[in-house]
Design an enzyme around this catalytic site. Structure first.
Site, PDB file in Angstrom:
ATOM      1  N   SER A  31       0.826  -1.221   0.000  1.00 62.20           N
ATOM      2  CA  SER A  31       0.000   0.000   0.000  1.00 62.20           C
ATOM      3  C   SER A  31       0.853   1.261   0.000  1.00 62.20           C
ATOM      4  O   SER A  31       0.336   2.366   0.049  1.00 62.20           O
ATOM      5  CB  SER A  31      -0.929  -0.002   1.224  1.00 62.20           C
ATOM      6  OG  SER A  31      -0.176  -0.143   2.413  1.00 62.20           O
ATOM      7  N   SER A  86     -13.354  25.453 -27.851  1.00 57.21           N
ATOM      8  CA  SER A  86     -13.536  24.187 -28.561  1.00 57.21           C
ATOM      9  C   SER A  86     -12.426  24.049 -29.587  1.00 57.21           C
ATOM     10  O   SER A  86     -11.982  25.036 -30.175  1.00 57.21           O
ATOM     11  CB  SER A  86     -14.896  24.182 -29.256  1.00 57.21           C
ATOM     12  OG  SER A  86     -14.875  23.324 -30.384  1.00 57.21           O
ATOM     13  N   TYR A 112      -9.904  -5.968  13.065  1.00 55.42           N
ATOM     14  CA  TYR A 112      -9.189  -5.598  11.833  1.00 55.42           C
ATOM     15  C   TYR A 112      -9.261  -6.715  10.797  1.00 55.42           C
ATOM     16  O   TYR A 112      -9.069  -7.893  11.097  1.00 55.42           O
ATOM     17  CB  TYR A 112      -7.710  -5.279  12.121  1.00 55.42           C
ATOM     18  CG  TYR A 112      -6.992  -4.829  10.861  1.00 55.42           C
ATOM     19  CD1 TYR A 112      -7.053  -3.512  10.430  1.00 55.42           C
ATOM     20  CD2 TYR A 112      -6.313  -5.759  10.051  1.00 55.42           C
ATOM     21  CE1 TYR A 112      -6.440  -3.108   9.246  1.00 55.42           C
ATOM     22  CE2 TYR A 112      -5.703  -5.361   8.870  1.00 55.42           C
ATOM     23  CZ  TYR A 112      -5.775  -4.031   8.478  1.00 55.42           C
ATOM     24  OH  TYR A 112      -5.190  -3.632   7.300  1.00 55.42           O
ATOM     25  N   LYS A 138     -16.908  28.930 -29.860  1.00 58.47           N
ATOM     26  CA  LYS A 138     -17.390  28.378 -28.596  1.00 58.47           C
ATOM     27  C   LYS A 138     -16.687  28.924 -27.363  1.00 58.47           C
ATOM     28  O   LYS A 138     -15.481  29.152 -27.354  1.00 58.47           O
ATOM     29  CB  LYS A 138     -17.213  26.858 -28.594  1.00 58.47           C
ATOM     30  CG  LYS A 138     -18.158  26.141 -29.528  1.00 58.47           C
ATOM     31  CD  LYS A 138     -19.547  26.047 -28.951  1.00 58.47           C
ATOM     32  CE  LYS A 138     -19.663  24.800 -28.112  1.00 58.47           C
ATOM     33  NZ  LYS A 138     -20.963  24.733 -27.472  1.00 58.47           N
ATOM     34  N   THR A 141     -39.820  27.211  -9.836  1.00 56.85           N
ATOM     35  CA  THR A 141     -40.010  25.854  -9.320  1.00 56.85           C
ATOM     36  C   THR A 141     -40.258  25.021 -10.569  1.00 56.85           C
ATOM     37  O   THR A 141     -40.862  25.510 -11.522  1.00 56.85           O
ATOM     38  CB  THR A 141     -41.204  25.742  -8.346  1.00 56.85           C
ATOM     39  OG1 THR A 141     -42.399  26.063  -9.077  1.00 56.85           O
ATOM     40  CG2 THR A 141     -41.094  26.683  -7.155  1.00 56.85           C
ATOM     41  N   ASN A 147      -2.502  -2.258  13.391  1.00 56.64           N
ATOM     42  CA  ASN A 147      -3.964  -2.075  13.404  1.00 56.64           C
ATOM     43  C   ASN A 147      -4.389  -0.811  14.153  1.00 56.64           C
ATOM     44  O   ASN A 147      -5.251  -0.072  13.692  1.00 56.64           O
ATOM     45  CB  ASN A 147      -4.642  -3.306  14.022  1.00 56.64           C
ATOM     46  CG  ASN A 147      -4.352  -4.565  13.225  1.00 56.64           C
ATOM     47  OD1 ASN A 147      -3.752  -4.477  12.147  1.00 56.64           O
ATOM     48  ND2 ASN A 147      -4.758  -5.708  13.735  1.00 56.64           N
ATOM     49  N   ASN A 150     -17.127  27.584 -23.495  1.00 52.71           N
ATOM     50  CA  ASN A 150     -17.882  26.573 -22.745  1.00 52.71           C
ATOM     51  C   ASN A 150     -17.699  26.704 -21.233  1.00 52.71           C
ATOM     52  O   ASN A 150     -16.611  27.064 -20.769  1.00 52.71           O
ATOM     53  CB  ASN A 150     -17.439  25.172 -23.184  1.00 52.71           C
ATOM     54  CG  ASN A 150     -17.819  24.877 -24.621  1.00 52.71           C
ATOM     55  OD1 ASN A 150     -18.864  25.336 -25.098  1.00 52.71           O
ATOM     56  ND2 ASN A 150     -16.980  24.139 -25.325  1.00 52.71           N
TER      57      ASN A 150
HETATM   58  N1  ARG Z   1      -1.449  -1.264   5.351  1.00 51.73           N
HETATM   59  C1  ARG Z   1      -2.365  -1.751   6.310  1.00 51.73           C
HETATM   60  C2  ARG Z   1      -3.696  -0.964   6.234  1.00 51.73           C
HETATM   61  O1  ARG Z   1      -3.693   0.033   5.633  1.00 51.73           O
HETATM   62  C3  ARG Z   1      -1.794  -1.586   7.681  1.00 51.73           C
HETATM   63  C4  ARG Z   1      -2.365  -2.516   8.694  1.00 51.73           C
HETATM   64  C5  ARG Z   1      -1.937  -3.923   8.405  1.00 51.73           C
HETATM   65  N2  ARG Z   1      -2.303  -4.799   9.480  1.00 51.73           N
HETATM   66  C6  ARG Z   1      -2.258  -6.103   9.347  1.00 51.73           C
HETATM   67  N3  ARG Z   1      -2.662  -6.799  10.382  1.00 51.73           N
HETATM   68  N4  ARG Z   1      -1.923  -6.709   8.255  1.00 51.73           N
HETATM   69  O2  ARG Z   1      -4.712  -1.372   6.756  1.00 51.73           O
END
Ligand code: ARG
Length: 475
Positions: free
Chosen positions: A22, A276, A316, A282, A154, A109, A284
């Site tokens: 992530s 345009s 979680y 035009k 209205t 978590n 817009n």
């Molecule tokens: N990247 C995870 C999230 O955004 C962090 C928490 C991950 N926790 C876990 N038990 N895998 O939720």
């Protein structure tokens, strides 16, 4: 660096790592993660789970990392799974194994939701501030047109004439409610989750109340399992951003319609219009249309988080990682849209003559006839019938209400005396609507000045909270 692995025989498959990762989006949480680590360090130190000496070293390394993150010197690498593991890598690079000490009594978590709450509070405060600026722009534009009559609608049919300043000012009230909503949301969101651990709290001597205070939260969690699974604040923030989008989209629709050749009321400034590629003539209203269009994705982001939360069991689950991108996207979207719409409103001119001349058309003064009869003690149902008969006669004769003769009025209802003409003017009709909140210019001026005062109060309150937040972040 991996935060787990002891019980596994090998590294995760590439596809597993790719799906888990992530860092590409949660890196934005880095400043908040570092700040909450600082608070957690103080708790571990106070409880003697980390020696004073070690705490000093870790504090110094955290400070350095904060600066390096801010300057862009420290950045994620492709092996980092998420912001938490990336920053632990940063600490470990500075401190060796000591860099892993902060994991004591803390889980990702409770950490991730604390970071996200801090991020959300910071950004919702910025949003609220921007909203108060937009409200001021709307109210200032409204005050330019208080004495200008226009048809009020209205069903997009002429209904009753109104002050056009009243018409513009209405949008400010919708946004003022959104700012109030952000304040209400802040109250519920201001809860620290640190100390909840993975889900059940901790056997270490943690101090959730201290940590809440240290991070500027109003309170600490009451149930550790709820603390790690609650994302109500994300869903609520996405509802608020969606509703702001809905309000912006209504402005977008109005400006688009009023700028059309058929209406020709609104003249959007060149700087806030687009051309345009094929039709040279035009101009817009793309900003208005994008405000309307972007609302689709704001609502979509709310739906995506609600759908992700629905049916999630016990504390979680990794599904919760899907909370961030919709929230970031909605906040980023409004950051783009609001200044463009503020600028568009501030620079739009409306055609006063055109609005005024169409104000009485479409028999928009028919209610005046009914009200005139009511003032002569005619029951409203009968008054309504008679006013309707006047409209029917005008349609038959292809004329306007004020063009009916005294005899024609008297024939429809004996109480329709020549003085009826006094109420059959647009300015008279508008000026007579002196109900609090009504369209009489005297009332509209009061509304605008009250709304400006309220905005100023809101702005002060937000500035106070933002100052406290940035002091907390810098502490
Ligand atoms: N990247 C995870 C999230 O955004 C962090 C928490 C991950 N926790 C876990 N038990 N895998 O939720």
């Amino acid at each position: 660096m991996a935060l787990w692995g002891g019980r596994f025989s090998g590294k995760p498959a590439d596809a597993v790592f790719a799906l888990s990762q992530s860092i590409a989006f949660d890196w934005r949480l880095a400043p908040y993660d570092l700040r909450s680590s600082m608070a957690h360090l103080a708790v571990l130190e106070n409880a003697s789970h980390i020696s004073k000496d070690d705490a000093q070293k870790i504090r110094k390394a955290l400070k350095e990392l904060m600066n390096e993150v801010a300057s862009g010197k420290f950045l994620p690498i492709s092996e980092d799974e998420d912001v938490h593991s990336c920053l632990e890598r940063g600490l470990t690079e500075k401190l060796g194994t000591l860099g892993g000490s902060l994991r004591a009594g803390r889980s990702r978590n409770d950490q991730v939701t604390t970071d996200l709450r801090l991020f959300s509070i910071d950004h919702m405060l910025i949003l609220a501030q921007t909203m108060t600026e937009l409200i001021e722009v709307i109210l200032n534009k409204a005050s330019e047109y208080v004495n200008d009559a226009a048809p009020g609608f209205t069903h997009i049919q002429h209904a009753q004439p109104v002050s056009f300043g009243h018409e513009i000012a209405k949008h400010a009230h919708a946004f003022a409610r959104d700012v109030d909503r952000i304040n209400d949301w802040l109250y519920r969101t201001s809860v620290s989750s640190l100390g909840a651990g993975a889900l059940s709290g901790s056997s270490l001597k943690l101090d959730p109340v201290y940590i809440a205070k240290n991070l500027g939260f109003e309170r600490s969690f009451e149930n550790s399992i709820d603390a790690v699974s609650d994302r109500d604040y994300v869903a609520e923030a996405l509802f608020i951003t969606s509703l702001i989008g809905v309000h912006l989209s209504r402005i977008g629709e109005e400006w688009t319609l009023l700028g059309s050749t058929e209406f020709s009321w609104a003249k959007i400034a060149d700087e806030y219009s687009t051309g345009s590629s094929i039709m040279p003539q035009k101009k817009n209203p793309d900003m208005a249309e994008l405000a309307r269009g972007k609302t689709g994705r704001l609502i979509g982001n709310l739906m995506s988080v609600l759908a992700m939360l629905k049916g999630l069991p016990f504390a979680y689950n990794r599904d919760l990682q899907e909370d961030k991108e919709p929230l970031f996207d909605s906040l980023d979207t409004l950051t783009l849209v609001i200044p463009a719409i503020s600028g568009m409103i501030a620079t739009t001119d409306f055609d006063r003559v055109k609005m005024k001349s169409s104000a009485p058309t479409g028999f928009s003064l028919a209610t005046e006839i009914a009200d005139y009869l009511v003032r002569k003690n005619v029951p409203f149902a009968q008054a309504h019938e008679s006013a309707g008969a006047c409209v029917a006669l005008c349609e038959k004769l292809s004329c306007e209400l004020h063009e009916l003769t005294d005899e024609q009025f008297a024939e429809i209802h004996a109480s329709l005396e020549p003085s009826i003409r006094e109420v059959l003017t647009v300015d008279g009709a508008i000026a007579s609507r002196t109900t609090a909140g009504g369209t009489a210019p005297s009332q509209v001026l009061v509304q605008i000045s009250d709304a400006l005062k309220k905005t100023l109060d809101q702005r002060k309150e937000i500035a106070r909270k933002s100052k406290a937040f940035s002091e907390m972040m810098g502490a």
